[in-house]
Design a protein around this motif. Structure first.
Motif, short mmCIF file in Angstrom:
data_model
loop_
_atom_site.label_atom_id
_atom_site.label_comp_id
_atom_site.label_asym_id
_atom_site.label_seq_id
_atom_site.Cartn_x
_atom_site.Cartn_y
_atom_site.Cartn_z
N GLY A 53 0.84 -1.19 0.00
CA GLY A 53 0.00 0.00 0.00
C GLY A 53 0.87 1.23 0.00
N ASP A 54 0.68 2.10 1.00
CA ASP A 54 1.48 3.33 1.09
C ASP A 54 2.74 3.16 1.93
OD1 ASP A 54 0.28 3.12 3.57
OD2 ASP A 54 -0.24 5.24 3.71
N ALA A 55 3.03 1.94 2.36
CA ALA A 55 4.19 1.68 3.22
C ALA A 55 5.33 1.04 2.43
CB ALA A 55 3.80 0.75 4.37
N THR A 56 6.55 1.37 2.86
CA THR A 56 7.74 0.69 2.36
C THR A 56 8.22 -0.22 3.47
OG1 THR A 56 8.37 2.55 0.96
CG2 THR A 56 10.11 1.00 1.54
N ILE A 57 8.46 -1.49 3.13
CA ILE A 57 8.95 -2.46 4.10
C ILE A 57 10.41 -2.75 3.75
CG2 ILE A 57 8.58 -4.70 5.18
CD1 ILE A 57 6.08 -2.81 5.15
N SER A 58 11.30 -2.44 4.68
CA SER A 58 12.74 -2.67 4.48
C SER A 58 13.18 -3.83 5.36
CB SER A 58 13.53 -1.42 4.86
OG SER A 58 13.16 -0.32 4.08
N SER A 59 13.82 -4.81 4.76
CA SER A 59 14.40 -5.92 5.53
C SER A 59 15.79 -5.51 5.99
CB SER A 59 14.47 -7.18 4.68
OG SER A 59 13.17 -7.63 4.38
N THR A 93 5.90 4.72 6.61
CA THR A 93 4.91 5.41 5.79
C THR A 93 5.28 6.88 5.63
OG1 THR A 93 3.52 5.80 7.73
CG2 THR A 93 3.02 3.84 6.40
N THR A 94 6.43 7.27 6.15
CA THR A 94 6.89 8.66 6.05
C THR A 94 8.22 8.72 5.31
OG1 THR A 94 8.07 8.52 8.15
CG2 THR A 94 5.80 9.33 8.23
N ASP A 95 8.51 9.87 4.75
CA ASP A 95 9.82 10.12 4.17
C ASP A 95 10.70 10.72 5.25
OD1 ASP A 95 9.43 9.18 1.58
OD2 ASP A 95 8.42 11.03 0.99
N PRO A 96 12.00 10.55 5.24
CA PRO A 96 12.76 9.80 4.25
C PRO A 96 12.69 8.31 4.52
CG PRO A 96 14.26 10.66 5.86
CD PRO A 96 12.88 11.14 6.24
N ARG A 97 12.67 7.57 3.47
CA ARG A 97 12.66 6.11 3.57
C ARG A 97 14.10 5.62 3.73
NH1 ARG A 97 7.17 5.49 3.46
NH2 ARG A 97 6.20 6.40 1.65
N LEU A 98 14.23 4.45 4.32
CA LEU A 98 15.56 3.85 4.44
C LEU A 98 16.05 3.52 3.04
CD1 LEU A 98 14.85 1.45 7.43
CD2 LEU A 98 15.88 3.73 7.50
N GLN A 120 6.40 -6.87 12.17
CA GLN A 120 7.22 -5.77 11.69
C GLN A 120 7.39 -4.70 12.78
OE1 GLN A 120 5.00 -4.51 8.25
NE2 GLN A 120 5.55 -6.34 7.07
N TYR A 121 8.31 -3.78 12.50
CA TYR A 121 8.60 -2.69 13.42
C TYR A 121 8.41 -1.35 12.74
CZ TYR A 121 10.76 -6.16 16.43
OH TYR A 121 10.98 -7.25 17.24
N PHE A 122 8.04 -0.34 13.53
CA PHE A 122 8.06 1.06 13.11
C PHE A 122 9.31 1.70 13.68
CE2 PHE A 122 3.20 1.06 13.17
CZ PHE A 122 3.07 1.14 11.79
N VAL A 123 9.81 2.74 13.02
CA VAL A 123 10.88 3.56 13.60
C VAL A 123 10.24 4.41 14.69
CG1 VAL A 123 12.53 5.42 13.17
CG2 VAL A 123 12.21 3.62 11.46
N THR A 124 10.83 4.41 15.87
CA THR A 124 10.30 5.22 16.97
C THR A 124 10.35 6.70 16.60
OG1 THR A 124 11.15 3.57 18.52
CG2 THR A 124 10.53 5.71 19.44
N GLY A 125 9.23 7.38 16.79
CA GLY A 125 9.16 8.80 16.46
C GLY A 125 9.16 9.06 14.97
N ALA A 126 8.69 8.12 14.18
CA ALA A 126 8.60 8.23 12.70
C ALA A 126 9.97 8.39 12.06
CB ALA A 126 7.66 9.34 12.27
#
Length: 157
Positions: A53-59, A93-98, A120-126
């Motif tokens: 969807g609107d998310a990027t998933i980085s391994s 779901t936010t820029d900048p992406r990894l 999965q994990y989110f980056v703390t504080g977006a």
């Protein structure tokens, strides 16, 4: 009060940050505060990436999992058990992406989403919890997020 003054006051009350990170509930003023809201800190390189969807998933191939005395203090379930050699997925779901191939120190929290995204994990504080490797240190990726975190940090081996 001028319109600009009203908007500025409203933004302060709502904890608004720069456009790159959107509006956030918490702005961080120390690595300990960031760690308290994180279930894991990992150092690793971005491998495969995909979209959902609107998310990027980085391994991320985890090279190390540094600790902090405050790690997980404010997270339900406390600290995660991530080990070197693990591959974890980070959902953004936010820029900048990894960036694929880059090495990062990441402060992470579980997504608590349903289905496959639950692991999965989110980056703390977006964006607050993203530091990119620059030689022997890590540099904040987003410096204008509203957080007052150190611009650089070193991770002990």
């Amino acid at each position: 009060m001028s319109v600009a003054g009203v908007l500025a006051a409203a933004c302060l009350l709502a904890s608004c940050t720069s456009a790159s990170s959107g509006s956030r509930h918490t702005l961080y003023d120390s690595i300990d505060a960031l760690a308290a809201d994180s279930s894991a800190i990992v150092v690793g390189a971005v491998g495969l990436q995909r979209t959902d969807g609107d998310a990027t998933i980085s391994s991320i191939l985890v090279e190390s999992a540094p600790t902090n005395p405050q790690l997980g203090a404010a997270v339900e379930g406390g600290a995660s058990t991530i080990e070197p050699g693990d591959v974890i997925d980070v959902r953004q779901t936010t820029d900048p992406r990894l960036v694929r191939g880059a090495q990062y120190a990441l402060f992470l929290t579980p997504t608590m989403l349903p289905g496959d995204a639950a692991t999965q994990y989110f980056v703390t504080g977006a964006v607050a919890g993203i530091y990119v490797r620059d030689g022997d240190e890590f540099r904040r990726v987003v410096r204008d997020s509203g957080d007052t975190l150190p611009e650089t940090m070193q991770i002990a081996d």
